[in-house]
Scaffold this active site. Structure first.
Site, PDB file in Angstrom:
ATOM      1  N   LYS A 188     -26.027  33.585  -9.731  1.00  0.00           N
ATOM      2  CA  LYS A 188     -24.846  32.783  -9.388  1.00  0.00           C
ATOM      3  C   LYS A 188     -24.678  32.722  -7.863  1.00  0.00           C
ATOM      4  O   LYS A 188     -24.335  31.684  -7.302  1.00  0.00           O
ATOM      5  CB  LYS A 188     -23.589  33.368 -10.046  1.00  0.00           C
ATOM      6  CG  LYS A 188     -23.585  33.188 -11.566  1.00  0.00           C
ATOM      7  CD  LYS A 188     -22.462  33.921 -12.286  1.00  0.00           C
ATOM      8  CE  LYS A 188     -22.662  33.809 -13.800  1.00  0.00           C
ATOM      9  NZ  LYS A 188     -21.580  34.352 -14.612  1.00  0.00           N
ATOM     10  N   GLN A 248     -17.800  39.233 -14.762  1.00  0.00           N
ATOM     11  CA  GLN A 248     -18.991  39.139 -15.600  1.00  0.00           C
ATOM     12  C   GLN A 248     -18.771  39.883 -16.919  1.00  0.00           C
ATOM     13  O   GLN A 248     -18.336  41.033 -16.930  1.00  0.00           O
ATOM     14  CB  GLN A 248     -20.209  39.705 -14.846  1.00  0.00           C
ATOM     15  CG  GLN A 248     -21.534  39.479 -15.543  1.00  0.00           C
ATOM     16  CD  GLN A 248     -21.895  38.000 -15.709  1.00  0.00           C
ATOM     17  OE1 GLN A 248     -21.537  37.166 -14.876  1.00  0.00           O
ATOM     18  NE2 GLN A 248     -22.573  37.656 -16.794  1.00  0.00           N
ATOM     19  N   ASP A 259     -14.440  30.350 -14.702  1.00  0.00           N
ATOM     20  CA  ASP A 259     -15.191  30.421 -15.956  1.00  0.00           C
ATOM     21  C   ASP A 259     -14.568  29.591 -17.075  1.00  0.00           C
ATOM     22  O   ASP A 259     -15.191  29.382 -18.102  1.00  0.00           O
ATOM     23  CB  ASP A 259     -15.196  31.892 -16.440  1.00  0.00           C
ATOM     24  CG  ASP A 259     -16.580  32.512 -16.376  1.00  0.00           C
ATOM     25  OD1 ASP A 259     -17.564  31.760 -16.293  1.00  0.00           O
ATOM     26  OD2 ASP A 259     -16.657  33.746 -16.417  1.00  0.00           O
TER      27      ASP A 259
HETATM   28  N1  LIG Z   1     -18.031  35.777 -17.168  1.00  0.00           N
HETATM   29  C1  LIG Z   1     -19.061  35.324 -17.904  1.00  0.00           C
HETATM   30  N2  LIG Z   1     -19.878  36.219 -18.492  1.00  0.00           N
HETATM   31  C2  LIG Z   1     -20.910  35.750 -19.240  1.00  0.00           C
HETATM   32  C3  LIG Z   1     -21.174  34.355 -19.355  1.00  0.00           C
HETATM   33  C4  LIG Z   1     -20.274  33.457 -18.729  1.00  0.00           C
HETATM   34  O1  LIG Z   1     -20.416  32.204 -18.823  1.00  0.00           O
HETATM   35  N3  LIG Z   1     -19.238  33.983 -17.997  1.00  0.00           N
HETATM   36  N4  LIG Z   1     -22.304  33.906 -20.022  1.00  0.00           N
HETATM   37  C5  LIG Z   1     -23.359  34.857 -20.340  1.00  0.00           C
HETATM   38  C6  LIG Z   1     -24.308  35.170 -19.224  1.00  0.00           C
HETATM   39  N5  LIG Z   1     -24.552  34.106 -18.224  1.00  0.00           N
HETATM   40  C7  LIG Z   1     -23.621  33.872 -17.282  1.00  0.00           C
HETATM   41  O2  LIG Z   1     -22.864  34.701 -16.891  1.00  0.00           O
HETATM   42  C8  LIG Z   1     -25.840  33.495 -18.093  1.00  0.00           C
HETATM   43  C9  LIG Z   1     -26.799  33.596 -19.078  1.00  0.00           C
HETATM   44  C10 LIG Z   1     -28.084  33.070 -18.881  1.00  0.00           C
HETATM   45  C11 LIG Z   1     -28.408  32.456 -17.687  1.00  0.00           C
HETATM   46  C12 LIG Z   1     -29.780  31.971 -17.396  1.00  0.00           C
HETATM   47  O3  LIG Z   1     -29.978  31.226 -16.452  1.00  0.00           O
HETATM   48  N6  LIG Z   1     -30.778  32.404 -18.167  1.00  0.00           N
HETATM   49  C13 LIG Z   1     -32.168  32.070 -17.925  1.00  0.00           C
HETATM   50  C14 LIG Z   1     -33.052  33.203 -18.408  1.00  0.00           C
HETATM   51  C15 LIG Z   1     -32.775  34.508 -17.749  1.00  0.00           C
HETATM   52  C16 LIG Z   1     -33.621  35.664 -18.252  1.00  0.00           C
HETATM   53  O4  LIG Z   1     -34.829  35.558 -18.238  1.00  0.00           O
HETATM   54  O5  LIG Z   1     -33.007  36.675 -18.622  1.00  0.00           O
HETATM   55  C17 LIG Z   1     -32.536  30.803 -18.708  1.00  0.00           C
HETATM   56  O6  LIG Z   1     -31.939  30.571 -19.772  1.00  0.00           O
HETATM   57  O7  LIG Z   1     -33.422  30.088 -18.253  1.00  0.00           O
HETATM   58  C18 LIG Z   1     -27.451  32.341 -16.721  1.00  0.00           C
HETATM   59  C19 LIG Z   1     -26.179  32.862 -16.919  1.00  0.00           C
HETATM   60  C20 LIG Z   1     -22.738  36.184 -20.773  1.00  0.00           C
HETATM   61  N7  LIG Z   1     -21.747  36.622 -19.845  1.00  0.00           N
END
Ligand SMILES: Nc1nc2c(c(=O)[nH]1)N[C@@H](CN(C=O)c1ccc(C(=O)N[C@@H](CCC(=O)O)C(=O)O)cc1)CN2
Length: 284
Positions: A53, A97, A120
């Site tokens: 982020k 988070q 968020d």
């Molecule tokens: N406060 C928050 N917590 C969480 C959220 C949220 O929206 N707000 N969502 C998820 C986690 N998340 C953001 O925080 C998130 C998940 C996945 C990705 C991402 O880019 N993933 C990559 C792969 C990453 C890897 O290899 O592990 C992809 O899909 O290409 C970004 C953000 C839970 N918590």
């Protein structure tokens, strides 16, 4: 593989480039948007997301405020940082988070946030606004999914969408976003209490799989030509992501959002959209 790819990486890159222009316009008016994050504990996945982020912020010109607490932090210590972020004028929007460590009341933490700084879209006030149809920040993953579908010209209006899962960040708010007049989808929400998941999936034009159960969506349950978005994150012994969608689904579906590379990057892009929109609202 017959399905076309809902390319989250490329779409998020396009959104970020549009946002960089909007941030430059804000800065020209003397407004500097700043994203705050609060990370509690040592979960490597959460740390990766938070670092991502802040990398995104740097790319589009948004300032970063990074706060961290150890796994052992108390409810009071977490709430004290939330109060600080509420007061910090450099922080125009922020996120806590999730998940928070066991024993912490996440709802109490979310409620304590200044709703005007909710980046968020998960503050009770923001979710209430979504229910009432009042403008405000939208939950990042659900709206990221809508943008991913729109930008690939997958019809949402009138589509039957089956959402699998009811977690706070995706499953619970997803139907609220999809049934707005602007999206106008018909939604079935499935969860662990659903009797015959397969029969619901077979009727879906669009499937949003956010159960966190590896390969719960099987090729035989998918209508030919449907769009299937994989949001589930489980890990194998090597730490590699295993999604909710069986790889064979790509032979049946019309569209698939891969995992990784589909919805994840869109979640991050939508967070930046929320920060920029809040700054634009504040700047009038
Ligand atoms: N406060 C928050 N917590 C969480 C959220 C949220 O929206 N707000 N969502 C998820 C986690 N998340 C953001 O925080 C998130 C998940 C996945 C990705 C991402 O880019 N993933 C990559 C792969 C990453 C890897 O290899 O592990 C992809 O899909 O290409 C970004 C953000 C839970 N918590």
């Amino acid at each position: 593989m017959t399905a076309q790819i809902l390319d989250g990486k490329a779409t998020a890159a396009a959104i970020k480039s549009e946002l960089a222009t909007r941030v430059a316009a804000l800065k020209a008016k003397g407004v500097q948007p700043g994203l705050g994050t609060l990370l509690v504990g040592d979960d490597p996945g959460s740390r990766w997301y938070v670092n991502g982020k802040h990398r995104d912020c740097a790319q589009v010109g948004i300032a970063s405020i990074q706060r961290e607490l150890p796994e052992t932090a108390t409810q009071e210590e977490i709430e004290a940082v939330v109060r600080e972020l509420n007061e910090d004028p450099a922080c125009t929007g922020y996120i806590v988070q999730l998940p928070l460590p066991k024993g912490i009341d996440a709802n109490r933490v979310l409620e304590l946030m200044d709703p005007a700084k909710d980046a968020d879209g998960l503050h009770p006030m923001s979710l209430g606004r979504l229910v009432l149809g009042i403008e405000g920040p939208l939950p990042c993953t659900p709206y990221g999914i809508v943008q991913l579908l729109r930008r690939h010209e997958v019809e949402i209006k009138g589509a039957h969408v089956v959402v699998v899962g009811r977690g706070i960040t995706i499953g619970r708010p997803m139907p609220l976003v999809l049934t707005r007049k602007s999206e106008n989808a018909t939604v079935t929400q499935c969860h662990t209490g659903t009797r015959d998941l397969s029969s619901h999936l077979k009727q879906a034009d669009i499937i949003v799989a956010a159960a966190g159960v590896p390969h719960i969506i099987k090729p035989e349950d998918v209508k030919p030509g449907a769009a299937v978005l994989d949001v589930g994150v489980s890990r194998d012994e090597a730490g590699k992501i295993v999604g909710d969608v069986h790889p064979g689904v790509a032979e049946v579906a019309g569209w698939v959002a891969p995992n990784p590379g589909g919805v994840g990057p869109m979640t991050r892009a939508q967070l930046l959209v929320n920060v920029v929109e809040a700054a634009e609202r504040a700047a009038g």
